[in-house]
Design an enzyme around this catalytic site. Structure first.
Site, PDB file in Angstrom:
ATOM      1  N   HIS A 149       0.812  -1.224   0.000  1.00 39.92           N
ATOM      2  CA  HIS A 149       0.000   0.000   0.000  1.00 39.92           C
ATOM      3  C   HIS A 149       0.842   1.270   0.000  1.00 39.92           C
ATOM      4  O   HIS A 149       0.318   2.358  -0.155  1.00 39.92           O
ATOM      5  CB  HIS A 149      -0.923   0.040   1.219  1.00 39.92           C
ATOM      6  CG  HIS A 149      -0.202   0.419   2.471  1.00 39.92           C
ATOM      7  ND1 HIS A 149       0.525  -0.484   3.204  1.00 39.92           N
ATOM      8  CD2 HIS A 149      -0.074   1.602   3.103  1.00 39.92           C
ATOM      9  CE1 HIS A 149       1.053   0.126   4.229  1.00 39.92           C
ATOM     10  NE2 HIS A 149       0.728   1.394   4.205  1.00 39.92           N
TER      11      HIS A 149
HETATM   12  C1  UD1 Z   1      -1.844   5.709   5.959  1.00 43.91           C
HETATM   13  C2  UD1 Z   1      -0.552   6.105   6.647  1.00 43.91           C
HETATM   14  C3  UD1 Z   1       0.456   4.960   6.550  1.00 43.91           C
HETATM   15  C4  UD1 Z   1      -0.151   3.654   7.038  1.00 43.91           C
HETATM   16  C5  UD1 Z   1      -1.435   3.391   6.275  1.00 43.91           C
HETATM   17  C6  UD1 Z   1      -2.118   2.110   6.696  1.00 43.91           C
HETATM   18  C7  UD1 Z   1       0.036   8.504   6.587  1.00 43.91           C
HETATM   19  C8  UD1 Z   1       0.940   9.502   5.982  1.00 43.91           C
HETATM   20  N1  UD1 Z   1       0.058   7.274   6.033  1.00 43.91           N
HETATM   21  O1  UD1 Z   1      -1.589   5.572   4.576  1.00 43.91           O
HETATM   22  O2  UD1 Z   1       1.566   5.285   7.362  1.00 43.91           O
HETATM   23  O3  UD1 Z   1       0.764   2.594   6.848  1.00 43.91           O
HETATM   24  O4  UD1 Z   1      -2.327   4.483   6.480  1.00 43.91           O
HETATM   25  O5  UD1 Z   1      -3.281   1.886   5.969  1.00 43.91           O
HETATM   26  O6  UD1 Z   1      -0.662   8.824   7.524  1.00 43.91           O
HETATM   27  N2  UD1 Z   1      -9.246   5.197   1.922  1.00 43.91           N
HETATM   28  C9  UD1 Z   1     -10.447   4.517   1.848  1.00 43.91           C
HETATM   29  N3  UD1 Z   1     -11.054   4.132   3.015  1.00 43.91           N
HETATM   30  C10 UD1 Z   1     -10.523   4.444   4.223  1.00 43.91           C
HETATM   31  C11 UD1 Z   1      -9.291   5.125   4.270  1.00 43.91           C
HETATM   32  C12 UD1 Z   1      -8.653   5.474   3.118  1.00 43.91           C
HETATM   33  O7  UD1 Z   1     -10.968   4.240   0.769  1.00 43.91           O
HETATM   34  O8  UD1 Z   1     -11.116   4.110   5.252  1.00 43.91           O
HETATM   35  C13 UD1 Z   1      -8.558   5.608   0.696  1.00 43.91           C
HETATM   36  C14 UD1 Z   1      -8.459   7.130   0.621  1.00 43.91           C
HETATM   37  O9  UD1 Z   1      -9.458   7.657  -0.156  1.00 43.91           O
HETATM   38  C15 UD1 Z   1      -7.085   7.388   0.038  1.00 43.91           C
HETATM   39  C16 UD1 Z   1      -6.321   6.098   0.260  1.00 43.91           C
HETATM   40  O10 UD1 Z   1      -7.233   5.127   0.745  1.00 43.91           O
HETATM   41  O11 UD1 Z   1      -7.161   7.623  -1.325  1.00 43.91           O
HETATM   42  C17 UD1 Z   1      -5.200   6.296   1.198  1.00 43.91           C
HETATM   43  O12 UD1 Z   1      -5.587   6.729   2.513  1.00 43.91           O
HETATM   44  P1  UD1 Z   1      -4.636   7.734   3.348  1.00 43.91           P
HETATM   45  O13 UD1 Z   1      -5.232   7.989   4.661  1.00 43.91           O
HETATM   46  O14 UD1 Z   1      -4.293   8.881   2.489  1.00 43.91           O
HETATM   47  O15 UD1 Z   1      -3.273   7.033   3.557  1.00 43.91           O
HETATM   48  P2  UD1 Z   1      -2.783   5.534   3.522  1.00 43.91           P
HETATM   49  O16 UD1 Z   1      -2.180   5.263   2.199  1.00 43.91           O
HETATM   50  O17 UD1 Z   1      -3.861   4.608   3.995  1.00 43.91           O
END
Ligand code: UD1
Length: 409
Positions: A232
């Site tokens: 991820h």
């Molecule tokens: C975040 C953390 C990372 C951790 C990871 C675990 C930061 C900088 N990064 O990254 O350290 O390892 O979480 O998962 O804080 N999304 C959904 N549903 C959700 C949450 C997110 O669909 O419940 C989608 C969002 O729209 C986004 C993507 O997933 O496009 C990424 O979510 P984001 O919170 O930006 O960071 P992670 O890549 O999950």
């Protein structure tokens, strides 16, 4: 007046790090002989918000719903961090806790720490003690957003709770006074040990068709050999070529195993955007070597899959630690790790992100898996140590602020 401790969670890896602290506070209150109860306030920033990335973890970890949900959601780093700060400040002012506990290295961690470090809860400029759980881990790679979050959080925290000895050295090298640092063990491992029995009862192997033999003959059922994959990290999945190199690294190496790939929402989006759907299976096909996609899984299901896997391939931080504790071989698809005890003591090997490096690391781990041990203090008691230190420090701080004699427990 009870000591008040505010605990912040935001993203998936935070929930298992915070849950044992809530449990340890409850245990402290139950066994109380004196009048020093601790009240906790759980704040969810909403960085992760969907059922599969958040709600299911509260159920699996038996964590009560958050007292406050900031509902922040997704955005760029700046948007997400700024929005958390804006929404968190009034909550902190209203609740006025003795201490704020932040865990890990996500945007929620640094955002709430930064607010607490500058807040004034009264006219004297009082602010809560800030405690960082999982302090001192360093990848020494400043291109990782999490590394920025770790370094900054550590430098403005008052109490630094370290999971491994290496972290003590990193903090000393950055000039952080030793008296702020406490080597307590790993609360993520507290959760793993507390939930292990329940994870064994998960039906995920059955649901994914990974059990062979007649359904009504339990004694003769066995688990198919499978590998478990998670990817991820933006650096690994946001660029088509890098992502493809990694997938190519799995091709043809894992010949006798199906590969189970619970997909993070970020990765799911990239697979669709890059037109890579045909590289993966979505059905219940057990063609050896196939990479089979599933939805993101809950904590107990995922732990059951990890514990029974022949091999785990990942770019996650926490999974490197969990596989070490479970004694399952792990290949980490990154150039570095902030968790060196998983390499020195545990079952982890670093593969890098190039196709050939991944191939050879997987082959080595399948042919002759690294036999590891469990790092010091990963014994399920980290949260109890943390709560004990927090309680003493909060009482000491209150004593100093009131001008009374310092209370030392
Ligand atoms: C975040 C953390 C990372 C951790 C990871 C675990 C930061 C900088 N990064 O990254 O350290 O390892 O979480 O998962 O804080 N999304 C959904 N549903 C959700 C949450 C997110 O669909 O419940 C989608 C969002 O729209 C986004 C993507 O997933 O496009 C990424 O979510 P984001 O919170 O930006 O960071 P992670 O890549 O999950």
């Amino acid at each position: 007046m009870p000591i008040k401790i505010m605990i912040v969670v935001g993203a998936r890896p935070n929930f298992m790090k915070a849950a044992p602290i809530v449990t340890a506070i409850k245990q402290h209150n139950q066994g109380l002989k004196t009048d020093e109860p601790i009240r906790h306030v759980l704040v969810h920033t909403g960085q992760h918000y969907s059922a599969s990335m958040s709600d299911t973890f509260f159920e699996d970890l038996k964590l009560s719903p958050p007292d406050v949900d900031l509902g922040v959601g997704s955005g760029s780093h700046a948007e997400q961090t700024a929005e958390i700060m804006k929404r968190f400040e009034p909550v902190l002012l209203r609740e006025s806790p003795d201490a704020l506990v932040v865990v890990g290295d996500v945007n929620s961690t640094i955002a709430c720490t930064l607010v607490a470090a500058k807040v004034s809860l009264d006219s004297k400029g009082t602010r809560p003690l800030i405690a960082h759980v999982e302090a001192g881990l360093r990848s020494f790679d400043r291109s990782m957003p999490e590394e920025i979050n770790r370094v900054l959080t550590d430098h403005i925290s008052d109490l630094l709770f370290a999971t491994e000895e290496n972290a003590l050295e990193n903090l000393a090298n950055e000039g952080i006074p030793r008296k702020k640092v406490h080597f307590v063990g790993n609360t993520m491992i507290d959760s793993l040990l507390a939930c292990r029995d329940r994870a064994e009862s998960s039906t995920i192997l059955e649901r994914l068709g990974l059990l062979q033999g007649a359904k009504d003959d339990h004694s003769n059922r066995s688990t198919r050999r499978y590998a478990l994959l998670t990817l991820h990290r933006p650096a690994n999945v946001d660029d088509r070529d890098v992502f493809l190199n990694i997938v190519d690294g799995l091709d043809g190496v894992i010949k006798d195993h199906v590969v189970i790939f619970p997909v993070h929402p970020r990765t799911q989006k990239r697979i669709a955007e890059f037109g890579l759907n045909d590289r993966f299976d979505t059905g219940a096909d057990h063609r050896p070597g196939a990479i089979r996609l599933t939805e993101p899984l809950g904590y107990l299901d995922f732990m059951c899959l990890m514990a029974n896997a022949a091999l785990v391939i990942t770019d996650s931080g926490g999974i490197q630690e969990e596989t070490t504790c479970l004694g399952v071989p792990c290949v980490t698809v990154r150039e570095n790790t902030e968790r060196p005890s998983t390499l020195n003591t545990g079952t982890n090997v670093l593969a890098g992100v190039a196709t050939n490096g991944i191939r050879s690391a997987i082959s080595r781990q399948l042919e002759s898996p690294v036999k590891g041990g469990v790092p010091e203090l990963w014994d399920g008691k980290a949260a109890v140590r943390i709560v004990d230190i927090l309680r003493r420090q909060c009482l000491e701080k209150r004593g100093i602020e009131s001008g009374a004699e310092v209370v030392r427990a």
